[in-house]
Design a protein around this motif. Structure first.
Motif, PDB file in Angstrom:
ATOM      1  N   ALA A 106       0.831  -1.210   0.000  1.00  0.00           N
ATOM      2  CA  ALA A 106       0.000   0.000   0.000  1.00  0.00           C
ATOM      3  C   ALA A 106       0.863   1.256   0.000  1.00  0.00           C
ATOM      4  O   ALA A 106       0.562   2.238  -0.687  1.00  0.00           O
ATOM      5  CB  ALA A 106      -0.942   0.003   1.203  1.00  0.00           C
ATOM      6  N   GLU A 107       1.963   1.225   0.753  1.00  0.00           N
ATOM      7  CA  GLU A 107       2.803   2.416   0.858  1.00  0.00           C
ATOM      8  C   GLU A 107       3.544   2.702  -0.446  1.00  0.00           C
ATOM      9  O   GLU A 107       3.595   3.848  -0.898  1.00  0.00           O
ATOM     10  CB  GLU A 107       3.801   2.274   2.009  1.00  0.00           C
ATOM     11  N   ILE A 108       4.115   1.663  -1.053  1.00  0.00           N
ATOM     12  CA  ILE A 108       4.861   1.923  -2.302  1.00  0.00           C
ATOM     13  C   ILE A 108       3.909   2.319  -3.426  1.00  0.00           C
ATOM     14  O   ILE A 108       4.295   2.995  -4.374  1.00  0.00           O
ATOM     15  CB  ILE A 108       5.743   0.713  -2.713  1.00  0.00           C
ATOM     16  N   PHE A 109       2.627   1.939  -3.284  1.00  0.00           N
ATOM     17  CA  PHE A 109       1.619   2.346  -4.271  1.00  0.00           C
ATOM     18  C   PHE A 109       1.272   3.823  -4.104  1.00  0.00           C
ATOM     19  O   PHE A 109       1.329   4.593  -5.052  1.00  0.00           O
ATOM     20  CB  PHE A 109       0.372   1.471  -4.126  1.00  0.00           C
ATOM     21  N   TYR A 110       0.924   4.230  -2.862  1.00  0.00           N
ATOM     22  CA  TYR A 110       0.522   5.631  -2.713  1.00  0.00           C
ATOM     23  C   TYR A 110       1.693   6.586  -2.738  1.00  0.00           C
ATOM     24  O   TYR A 110       1.538   7.756  -3.116  1.00  0.00           O
ATOM     25  CB  TYR A 110      -0.365   5.840  -1.475  1.00  0.00           C
ATOM     26  N   ARG A 111       2.909   6.100  -2.395  1.00  0.00           N
ATOM     27  CA  ARG A 111       4.094   6.951  -2.513  1.00  0.00           C
ATOM     28  C   ARG A 111       4.658   6.931  -3.934  1.00  0.00           C
ATOM     29  O   ARG A 111       5.498   7.741  -4.282  1.00  0.00           O
ATOM     30  CB  ARG A 111       5.177   6.502  -1.528  1.00  0.00           C
ATOM     31  N   PRO A 116       9.987  -0.654  -6.926  1.00  0.00           N
ATOM     32  CA  PRO A 116       9.168  -1.859  -6.765  1.00  0.00           C
ATOM     33  C   PRO A 116       8.371  -2.223  -8.009  1.00  0.00           C
ATOM     34  O   PRO A 116       8.202  -3.418  -8.314  1.00  0.00           O
ATOM     35  CB  PRO A 116       8.246  -1.495  -5.594  1.00  0.00           C
ATOM     36  N   PHE A 117       7.903  -1.226  -8.745  1.00  0.00           N
ATOM     37  CA  PHE A 117       7.112  -1.525  -9.946  1.00  0.00           C
ATOM     38  C   PHE A 117       8.000  -2.014 -11.087  1.00  0.00           C
ATOM     39  O   PHE A 117       7.591  -2.846 -11.892  1.00  0.00           O
ATOM     40  CB  PHE A 117       6.295  -0.301 -10.341  1.00  0.00           C
ATOM     41  N   ALA A 118       9.223  -1.515 -11.132  1.00  0.00           N
ATOM     42  CA  ALA A 118      10.204  -2.052 -12.083  1.00  0.00           C
ATOM     43  C   ALA A 118      10.514  -3.500 -11.743  1.00  0.00           C
ATOM     44  O   ALA A 118      10.585  -4.371 -12.633  1.00  0.00           O
ATOM     45  CB  ALA A 118      11.476  -1.206 -12.047  1.00  0.00           C
ATOM     46  N   LEU A 171      11.757  -3.413 -20.074  1.00  0.00           N
ATOM     47  CA  LEU A 171      10.568  -3.973 -19.443  1.00  0.00           C
ATOM     48  C   LEU A 171      10.386  -3.381 -18.053  1.00  0.00           C
ATOM     49  O   LEU A 171       9.267  -3.019 -17.656  1.00  0.00           O
ATOM     50  CB  LEU A 171      10.690  -5.499 -19.355  1.00  0.00           C
ATOM     51  N   ALA A 172      11.493  -3.263 -17.316  1.00  0.00           N
ATOM     52  CA  ALA A 172      11.433  -2.710 -15.962  1.00  0.00           C
ATOM     53  C   ALA A 172      10.942  -1.272 -15.971  1.00  0.00           C
ATOM     54  O   ALA A 172      10.062  -0.890 -15.189  1.00  0.00           O
ATOM     55  CB  ALA A 172      12.817  -2.796 -15.316  1.00  0.00           C
ATOM     56  N   ILE A 173      11.495  -0.467 -16.874  1.00  0.00           N
ATOM     57  CA  ILE A 173      11.099   0.943 -16.952  1.00  0.00           C
ATOM     58  C   ILE A 173       9.640   1.067 -17.388  1.00  0.00           C
ATOM     59  O   ILE A 173       8.899   1.922 -16.906  1.00  0.00           O
ATOM     60  CB  ILE A 173      12.032   1.706 -17.912  1.00  0.00           C
ATOM     61  N   GLY A 174       9.218   0.177 -18.271  1.00  0.00           N
ATOM     62  CA  GLY A 174       7.822   0.164 -18.686  1.00  0.00           C
ATOM     63  C   GLY A 174       6.880  -0.125 -17.542  1.00  0.00           C
ATOM     64  O   GLY A 174       5.714   0.288 -17.557  1.00  0.00           O
ATOM     65  N   GLY A 175       7.361  -0.816 -16.522  1.00  0.00           N
ATOM     66  CA  GLY A 175       6.532  -1.157 -15.373  1.00  0.00           C
ATOM     67  C   GLY A 175       6.082   0.044 -14.576  1.00  0.00           C
ATOM     68  O   GLY A 175       5.077  -0.021 -13.860  1.00  0.00           O
ATOM     69  N   PHE A 176       6.818   1.166 -14.705  1.00  0.00           N
ATOM     70  CA  PHE A 176       6.345   2.380 -14.021  1.00  0.00           C
ATOM     71  C   PHE A 176       6.006   3.499 -15.005  1.00  0.00           C
ATOM     72  O   PHE A 176       6.055   4.681 -14.691  1.00  0.00           O
ATOM     73  CB  PHE A 176       7.311   2.857 -12.924  1.00  0.00           C
ATOM     74  N   GLY A 177       5.631   3.092 -16.224  1.00  0.00           N
ATOM     75  CA  GLY A 177       4.977   4.030 -17.127  1.00  0.00           C
ATOM     76  C   GLY A 177       5.871   4.886 -17.984  1.00  0.00           C
ATOM     77  O   GLY A 177       5.421   5.908 -18.518  1.00  0.00           O
TER      78      GLY A 177
END
Length: 238
Positions: A106-111, A116-118, A171-177
């Motif tokens: 939840a924290e890494i999502f709202y922050r 983590p998304f990479a 792919l990793a960079i794509g994971g955070f848009g």
């Protein structure tokens, strides 16, 4: 979210159509040539006919894919860190502004921590990540009842498909848009609406009904589901 009906849609920049609506053909063509020369593409309805880098809003898509695949859950945590080195490169990925970021899901999502998304995108791997974004309709023209709809993009560079197995950093960079990610603004609205609608992505429409000259309804649009990229349970978690 529940029907796909578009209540309002605005594109920017706008144009002065009076300058085109003239009987002087040469003047009208000059104006059109000018508008067509602008990078902002003002003659398009940019809300559904153009794509832009989504940035961190794309993390909604990555989170949905990772939750569905069991790569993450609400109990998972990430260490506080400023950079992470993905495979196949010596150029580390950083959080926004080089900040230290981590914590619970939840924290890494709202922050909006990038790392983590990479990592989730790399853990999912090329096949599952690409299949996941396709489940959200990315790569397909949006099924709106207006002409010339654009398609969002994740897996292409120009007209060529990316071999993510040979380019895991991308792919990793794509994971955070970022990287080659481009999303139609309307599509991002549909992504948010999918979470709100229990995992069902409705087909967008602007025509509620057609009538005859006396106002009698000839046809009414029936809401329809376009995609179901996540389960109701995942939508509730998100």
């Amino acid at each position: 979210p529940t029907t796909g009906a578009i209540l309002a849609m605005v594109s920017f920049p706008r144009i002065d159509s009076n300058k085109v609506s003239t009987h002087n053909t040469e003047e009208a063509e000059d104006v059109l040539d000018f508008y067509n020369s602008l990078d902002s593409k003002p003659l398009l309805a940019n809300a559904y006919q153009e794509r832009y880098m989504p940035g961190s809003s794309f993390k909604i898509v990555t989170t949905g894919i990772a939750l569905e695949a069991g790569v993450t859950n609400l109990e998972r945590t990430w260490p506080d860190e400023k950079e992470w080195l993905p495979p196949q490169t010596d150029d580390p990925i950083q959080n926004y502004g080089g900040s230290e970021c981590g914590g619970s899901m939840a924290e890494i999502f709202y922050r909006s921590c990038n790392i983590p998304f990479a990592q989730m995108a790399v853990e999912l791997g090329p096949e599952r990540m690409v299949a996941g974004v396709r489940a959200w309709g990315i790569g397909e023209e949006l099924p709106i009842d207006l002409p010339g709809a654009a398609a969002s993009n994740f897996e292409k560079a120009g007209s060529e498909s990316i071999d993510f197995s040979q380019n895991l950093p991308l792919l990793a960079i794509g994971g955070f848009g970022q990287a080659n990610d481009t999303m139609v603004p309307l599509h991002m609205c549909m992504v948010a609406a999918t979470v709100a609608n229990g995992g069902r992505m409705m087909a967008p429409y602007v025509v509620d009904r057609t009538t005859d000259h006396d106002g009698r309804t000839l046809e009414r649009t029936s809401p329809s589901t376009w995609k179901t990229p996540i389960s109701a349970a995942t939508a509730l978690t998100m």
